[in-house]
Design a protein around this motif. Structure first.
Motif, PDB file in Angstrom:
ATOM      1  N   SER C 141       0.851  -1.193   0.000  1.00  0.00           N
ATOM      2  CA  SER C 141       0.000   0.000   0.000  1.00  0.00           C
ATOM      3  C   SER C 141       0.886   1.242   0.000  1.00  0.00           C
ATOM      4  N   GLY C 142       0.240   2.373  -0.258  1.00  0.00           N
ATOM      5  CA  GLY C 142       0.982   3.628  -0.306  1.00  0.00           C
ATOM      6  C   GLY C 142       1.779   3.888   0.955  1.00  0.00           C
ATOM      7  N   GLY C 143       1.141   3.662   2.098  1.00  0.00           N
ATOM      8  CA  GLY C 143       1.810   3.934   3.360  1.00  0.00           C
ATOM      9  C   GLY C 143       2.992   3.001   3.572  1.00  0.00           C
ATOM     10  N   LEU C 167       5.070  12.771   1.968  1.00  0.00           N
ATOM     11  CA  LEU C 167       3.735  12.304   2.340  1.00  0.00           C
ATOM     12  C   LEU C 167       2.654  12.819   1.394  1.00  0.00           C
ATOM     13  N   GLY C 168       3.102  13.483   0.334  1.00  0.00           N
ATOM     14  CA  GLY C 168       2.133  14.144  -0.566  1.00  0.00           C
ATOM     15  C   GLY C 168       1.131  13.200  -1.190  1.00  0.00           C
ATOM     16  N   ALA C 169       1.528  11.933  -1.396  1.00  0.00           N
ATOM     17  CA  ALA C 169       0.646  11.016  -2.120  1.00  0.00           C
ATOM     18  C   ALA C 169      -0.285  10.233  -1.200  1.00  0.00           C
ATOM     19  N   ARG C 175      -1.384  10.307   6.394  1.00  0.00           N
ATOM     20  CA  ARG C 175      -0.371  11.354   6.411  1.00  0.00           C
ATOM     21  C   ARG C 175      -0.072  11.767   7.843  1.00  0.00           C
ATOM     22  N   GLU C 176      -1.125  11.941   8.602  1.00  0.00           N
ATOM     23  CA  GLU C 176      -0.910  12.383   9.995  1.00  0.00           C
ATOM     24  C   GLU C 176      -0.188  11.311  10.790  1.00  0.00           C
ATOM     25  N   GLN C 177      -0.590  10.058  10.537  1.00  0.00           N
ATOM     26  CA  GLN C 177       0.059   8.960  11.251  1.00  0.00           C
ATOM     27  C   GLN C 177       1.541   8.902  10.913  1.00  0.00           C
ATOM     28  N   MET C 178       1.851   9.060   9.607  1.00  0.00           N
ATOM     29  CA  MET C 178       3.239   8.982   9.174  1.00  0.00           C
ATOM     30  C   MET C 178       4.060  10.137   9.724  1.00  0.00           C
ATOM     31  N   TYR C 195      13.611  18.587   5.503  1.00  0.00           N
ATOM     32  CA  TYR C 195      12.302  18.139   5.039  1.00  0.00           C
ATOM     33  C   TYR C 195      11.699  19.251   4.203  1.00  0.00           C
ATOM     34  N   VAL C 196      11.118  18.881   3.085  1.00  0.00           N
ATOM     35  CA  VAL C 196      10.479  19.888   2.237  1.00  0.00           C
ATOM     36  C   VAL C 196       8.987  19.599   2.166  1.00  0.00           C
ATOM     37  N   THR C 197       8.187  20.635   2.376  1.00  0.00           N
ATOM     38  CA  THR C 197       6.737  20.447   2.253  1.00  0.00           C
ATOM     39  C   THR C 197       6.084  21.780   1.949  1.00  0.00           C
ATOM     40  N   HIS C 198       4.845  21.689   1.439  1.00  0.00           N
ATOM     41  CA  HIS C 198       4.091  22.927   1.292  1.00  0.00           C
ATOM     42  C   HIS C 198       2.939  22.953   2.305  1.00  0.00           C
ATOM     43  N   ASP C 199       2.939  21.907   3.168  1.00  0.00           N
ATOM     44  CA  ASP C 199       1.837  21.763   4.117  1.00  0.00           C
ATOM     45  C   ASP C 199       2.288  22.274   5.476  1.00  0.00           C
ATOM     46  N   GLN C 200       1.692  23.388   5.917  1.00  0.00           N
ATOM     47  CA  GLN C 200       2.198  24.035   7.132  1.00  0.00           C
ATOM     48  C   GLN C 200       1.963  23.190   8.374  1.00  0.00           C
ATOM     49  N   SER C 201       0.840  22.424   8.411  1.00  0.00           N
ATOM     50  CA  SER C 201       0.586  21.677   9.637  1.00  0.00           C
ATOM     51  C   SER C 201       1.597  20.540   9.776  1.00  0.00           C
ATOM     52  N   GLU C 202       2.002  19.993   8.615  1.00  0.00           N
ATOM     53  CA  GLU C 202       3.043  18.982   8.618  1.00  0.00           C
ATOM     54  C   GLU C 202       4.330  19.579   9.194  1.00  0.00           C
TER      55      GLU C 202
END
Lengths: 425, 367, 362
Positions: C141-143, C167-169, C175-178, C195-202
């Motif tokens: 699976s994805g995860g 975690l984008g996919a 995502r939260e679990q990971m 780490y690179v992300t565009h998700d601020q909560s991440e």
């Protein structure tokens, strides 16, 4: 609970057994699916299964001539070759009668077949037939048929013609397969090698396989980088490149042939450049066309797209990040290519390789045009016997062997690479 | 687009009736079929009723059509050995009586058969189903510029690479060259067919002669190639179809020389397919195409010779017969004096021995 | 931690341009300490992935130098950098099993077979996929694929791990679990992570520090709480968390505070002076929704009113969208204490502390 499921049949809400109800519900779907594929099935049967069956049948069939000379052949089988040099009178008589009263067109066809077993049958029977017809017309049936036939044509006293008749006295025969492998029958129906001066088929088989393998390898070597470039260039460049790749498809055979000859002949462009550069001396010009080199060059060029296109379609979907990931994990670019990129292109290489090989093994017009003395591949002989000698039995045997060779390669391929590992796009 | 479609429908509706009754002639294509179109079809009373279709020779397609009962070719242009086999097998219809009664006689009343015999031919069963067309020949030619001194003029010269060094261009099949080899070995050209038919070992003898030049041969397989080979200097002499050499000389301004000695004259026939859907029209066209006038007319467009002897005087009397006021006779293979040094191919012998010799020739070539 | 002499990764005056006309990264200076979890956060096209690729060695800086453990690395090819990386779509090799994927970095380092086996098993256990070694990536699976990618990036004990939107996919729950799993692995083995992300909560969940990227420039580099509570410019204020803005002109400066006259004549606001310098400058005021109080006056100077445009019931709080001083996107979060009984269209009295209003650039 599990016991309950497995032992007692489940019922639907309406009380019908579940399995039966399911079957009924699915029957309609199955029927619809069958009706959808039926035209294709029919098409495949008519255009593929039946012709191949017909071919396999023809490769062993010898019934036409047995229908023309049934009595002759019957009597012939009684001939004791040890005791008598020539067949007994009954054979001559039966032949006389069957030539005299047989249908002219059927005899004509039988003649074509007889000539395969020994050159000369055709005119022998034709000249004899004329004499027989004359005699019958005048109502002058001979007392001794043997003497009559021998006086009509002295070849009737030549036992080699009679020995050759032994090849065709059965309704089915493996002789065409033996012929296709440079073998024939001797007077006692033993399989022996064909006269040394006529042995061409085994050589041609080897040559055809060799050239097909070489062409496949060259196509792979040349096509791989091109496909890689195509898969990784920006669209506007890759479209342009794709046109160059497909160009051979859009050029007529004659234009292509002329172009190759202009390029490759001894006074041609390539030799000219090499001499001009001082790489070759003027008398040391290379023979690049009208031989095997020419065949390889021409076939590689024409079949290249069949390698490039499947490779391209496979390479296009390999993420670029894989090479980066491999390097990131510590692999030098060469290792990354070898262990990560290359294995992922195997489906494309397989598809392209199989396509090129299958096409190459049946090629004959292009090799003939540029191959000179080395240009006759097995396809040439199939076409030759199909059109010129009308020896469709040999044709079919050659075709059946070709089919068998393909199946062997297919089996080997499945063993080594696995048939799932093939991807056309 | 829909306008185009409508026009297309209209045109096909208008022409459909004609198309159905058109006589389809399967022929070899190229300049040869073009000459047939001009000499036979365009001079015919109803030129629109004749349609030429290209094929690559052989009887394979004819046999398939006749066996399946789906005959689409009314007439087929064939080599003599195919005429014989096709007639024997019943692929072509026996029309000997029609040919005798409907054939256009020569100026002195010669029948078609008499005319052909006058040209050195003997009866074979192909004559029962087919009418004659042209003589074409395997002729050796060269570019005189390649030989500043003495020029080759015989088969002996062609097979002598010491006297005339340089490569030779030969085709990849046996017919034509093995007869020339015997001429080079001293057999009189006219006697070659009988030597092959009656002397055991004649074939071996021919192959021995060919062995002498084998390492000096470039093998060609398409009719245009020997011309290219000689033009580019790849070979100094080559065997070619004389019509190709004639076209190069007449239309392309080349100056090739022929070696007529040992030329191998072969025949070409037009045969009626059994079960032809337009039998009557096809028969009528056959007779027109085999008239001395039509055959002479064809020489205007291609330098193959009329198979009816009475065609030759028509050309001679009307020279310059060729396009643009050129004389055609210098390029005709079957003038009386050239016939004296020619081999007239024996198709019956080839239909007996062709397969075996062709296998043997390939084995020889590949070794 | 921010002592540059101690920094493990150091970007020094990095510029990057692909076409010689546009700079995608401008004068980047960044220090990362050993063991730190630093996130580069920003909208797409802000230069964060380019920066990561320069660190990994797949892009070359146009100017400046990157130091890893005090050594310049621009000339070192990617395969010698000893930097692990988790790619956006994992980049697992589909023709290799999970175990073979993990063995790959060890094999190219010529580690002995038994050691490889042990390390691979350990890495798989770490991501709780101990029994999945013989599967192919496509069978996961994805995860699970994500975890394999993570294990592969760690198995050869790199000096540093880079993660490019790993975690984008995945879907939201996974995502939260990971996020927690990655954070825990980081805590456990103490490796340095970029780490690179565009998700601020991440970014807020996982990072020690966050570098907010915009337009090729690091807008602010700070810990999550400071970024949220003390954004230094209006981009950061808007990008991190929810934010109410009011535009105006500075009328008075008073040490660390200032007075701003709102556009449209809605009155004066007292605010912290953050990113403005002098009187007459245009400014944007930033107020977090949870710092606005309703009905009761908690400040002398910042009292306003707004009309309720929309009310959304969210269980623990009620989210109210108001029209305040010409801004009809003004959000207020009202704790659900059972006493709120206003309807849409009602006028509310609002107030906030001047320490919670930040006068930023416009």
């Amino acid at each position: 609970m599990e016991d309950c499921i497995s032992t007692s049949a489940l019922l639907t809400t309406d009380g019908v057994p579940l399995k039966q109800s399911l079957k009924k519900a699915e029957r309609k779907n199955k029927l619809r699916a069958f009706l959808l594929v039926f035209p294709l099935l029919l098409f495949i049967i008519v255009t593929f299964v039946m012709p191949i069956g017909d071919m396999l049948f023809r490769s062993v069939d010898d019934s036409q001539i047995n229908g023309v000379f049934p009595n002759t052949f019957n009597e012939y089988k009684k001939w004791d070759k040890e005791k008598d040099v020539l067949p007994p009178e009954e054979v001559y008589k039966a032949l006389f009668e069957e030539l005299a009263y047989g249908e002219k067109i059927q005899i004509g066809r039988a003649l074509t077949r007889m000539n395969y077993s020994k050159s000369g049958w055709k005119s022998l029977i034709k000249t004899t037939s004329r004499q027989i017809k004359k005699a019958v017309k005048k109502d002058e049936l001979p007392n001794n048929y043997k003497e009559f036939l021998i006086s009509a044509n002295e070849k009737w006293a030549d036992p080699t013609f009679w020995y050759a008749m032994g090849q065709m006295v059965n309704n089915t025969t493996p002789i065409y397969y033996w012929n296709a492998l440079d073998r024939t029958y001797d007077q006692d129906q033993n399989v022996v090698m064909q006269d040394e001066k006529r042995r061409i088929y085994i050589k041609t088989w080897i040559k055809t396989l060799k050239i097909s393998v070489y062409v496949t390898i060259f196509c792979l070597i040349l096509g791989f980088p091109v496909a890689h470039l195509l898969a990784n260039l920006p669209l506007r460049y890759s479209n342009l490149l794709m046109i160059f790749v497909l160009l051979p498809f859009w050029t007529s055979l004659l234009v292509r042939t002329t172009a190759w000859i202009v390029m490759l002949q001894q006074n041609g462009v390539i030799n000219g450049i090499l001499v001009w550069l001082g790489i070759l001396s003027d008398d040391g010009r290379l023979q690049l066309v009208y031989n095997e080199t020419g065949t390889l060059i021409a076939m590689t060029q024409i079949l290249l797209p069949f390698m490039i296109l499947p490779l391209y379609s496979v390479m296009r979907v390999i993420p670029k990040s894989h090479m980066r990931a491999a390097q990131n994990l510590g692999a030098k670019p060469a290792t990354a290519f070898w262990r990560v990129y290359l294995p992922q292109t195997i489906p494309g290489m397989s598809a392209g390789g199989l396509l090129v090989f299958v096409l190459a093994i049946g090629y004959f017009i292009t090799p003939e045009l540029v191959g000179g003395k080395d240009g006759k591949l097995i396809g040439h002989w199939i076409a030759y016997h199909l059109k010129t000698t009308l020896n469709w039995g040999l044709c079919a045997a050659l075709g059946a062997i070709l089919l068998g060779v393909m199946l062997i390669f297919y089996w080997l391929y499945n063993k080594i690479v696995g048939i799932d590992n093939i991807k056309l796009g | 687009m829909s306008k185009f479609l409508k026009a297309f429908l209209f045109v096909s509706l208008v022409f459909a009736p004609f198309a159905a009754s058109a006589v389809t002639v399967a022929s070899w294509g190229g300049a040869y079929t073009e000459s047939q179109q001009k000499a036979y079809a365009d001079t015919y009373s109803d030129p629109g009723s004749i349609v030429f279709e290209n094929y690559n020779g052989g009887l394979g397609e004819v046999r398939a059509q006749v066996e399946s009962g789906n005959v689409t070719w009314d007439l087929v242009d064939v080599l003599p050995s195919d005429a014989i086999t096709g007639c024997d097998e019943g692929l072509f219809e026996d029309i000997s009586s029609e040919i005798a009664s409907m054939g256009v006689p020569g100026p002195d009343g010669e029948s078609i058969a008499e005319d052909m015999e006058a040209n050195g031919l003997n009866y074979h069963s192909g004559w029962d189903c087919c009418v004659p067309q042209i003589f074409w020949t395997y002729v050796v030619f060269y570019d005189p510029d390649a030989f500043p001194g003495e020029k080759p003029d015989s088969m002996a010269d062609f097979f002598d690479v010491e006297k005339f060094p340089g490569k030779r261009g030969i085709h990849t099949w046996a017919d034509g060259i093995i007869q020339k080899a015997l001429v080079a070995d001293g057999v009189a050209p006219n006697a070659v067919p009988t030597v092959f038919a009656n002397q055991t070992g004649a074939i071996d003898r021919a192959f021995e002669v060919m062995d002498k030049i084998k390492d000096h041969v470039v093998f060609w397989s398409a009719g245009s190639q020997p011309l290219e080979l000689v033009k580019s200097g790849e070979v100094v002499m080559a065997v070619a179809y004389n019509g190709r050499v004639g076209a190069a000389n007449l239309a392309e301004g080349e100056n090739f020389e022929y070696i007529w000695e040992g030329q191998v004259l072969d025949q070409e026939y037009l045969c009626l397919t059994t079960g032809s859907p337009n039998r009557e029209a096809a028969l009528d066209f056959m007779m027109h195409a085999s008239s001395p006038e039509s055959q002479a007319e064809q020489a205007k467009y291609i330098t193959y010779g009329p198979m009816r002897a009475s065609g030759i005087p028509i050309i001679e009397a009307n020279e310059p017969w060729g396009p643009g006021g050129v004389d055609i006779m210098p390029h005709m293979p079957n003038t009386p004096e050239r016939l004296k040094v020619s081999i007239v191919n024996d198709p019956q012998w080839w239909s007996d021995n062709g397969a075996e010799i062709s296998e043997r020739y390939s084995a020889w070539m590949g070794n | 931690m921010n002592d540059t002499s101690q920094s493990f990764v150091k970007f020094e005056k990095i510029d990057k341009s692909y076409d010689g006309e546009v700079l995608v990264v401008k004068n980047l200076n960044l220090d990362i300490a050993k063991g730190e979890f630093v996130t580069m956060l920003g909208p797409s096209g802000s230069g964060k992935t380019t920066t990561l690729m320069m660190l990994a060695g797949f892009e070359t800086p146009t100017n400046g130098e990157i130091f890893l453990d005090t050594k310049p690395i621009s000339k070192i090819p990617p395969y010698e950098r000893e930097i692990g990386m988790v790619f956006q779509n994992y980049a697992l090799f589909p023709h290799m099993t999970v175990a073979e994927n993990l063995s790959f970095p060890l094999e190219v380092r010529k580690i002995s077979k038994p050691d490889i086996k042990e390390k691979v098993q350990k890495a798989l256990d770490m991501v709780e996929l101990g029994n999945f070694g013989t599967r192919f990536p496509a069978q996961l699976s994805g995860g699970q694929q994500q975890r394999v990618a993570l294990a592969r990036a760690l198995v050869f004990e790199p000096r540093l791990v880079l993660m490019d939107e790993p975690l984008g996919a995945l879907d939201k729950n996974l995502r939260e679990q990971m996020q927690y799993e990655i954070k825990h692995i980081h805590d456990r083995i103490g490796i340095t992570v970029v780490y690179v992300t565009h998700d601020q909560s991440e970014a807020l969940t996982m990072s020690n520090r966050i570098a907010v990227f915009n337009d090729g420039v690091v807008q602010q580099l700070s810990t999550p709480d400071i970024l949220y509570e003390k954004p230094e410019n209006s981009f950061v204020a808007k990008f991190i968390g929810e934010n109410n803005t009011l535009n105006g002109v500075v009328r008075e400066v008073n040490g660390s505070s200032c007075t701003v006259e709102l556009d449209g004549g809605f009155g004066m606001v007292k605010a912290l002076k953050i990113n403005v310098n002098e009187v007459g400058e245009k400014t944007q005021l930033s107020i977090r929704p949870e710092r606005v109080s309703i009905d009761n006056s908690i400040s002398d100077s910042n009292n306003f009113s707004g009309k309720i445009e929309e009310l959304i019931y969210l269980g623990d709080h009620i989210r109210a969208r108001l029209d305040v001083c010409g801004n009809n996107e003004f959000i207020v979060k009202v704790p659900n204490e059972g006493s709120f009984n206003h309807k849409e269209g009602d006028e509310l009295k609002l107030s906030w502390n001047s320490e919670d209003v930040r006068a930023l650039d416009l």
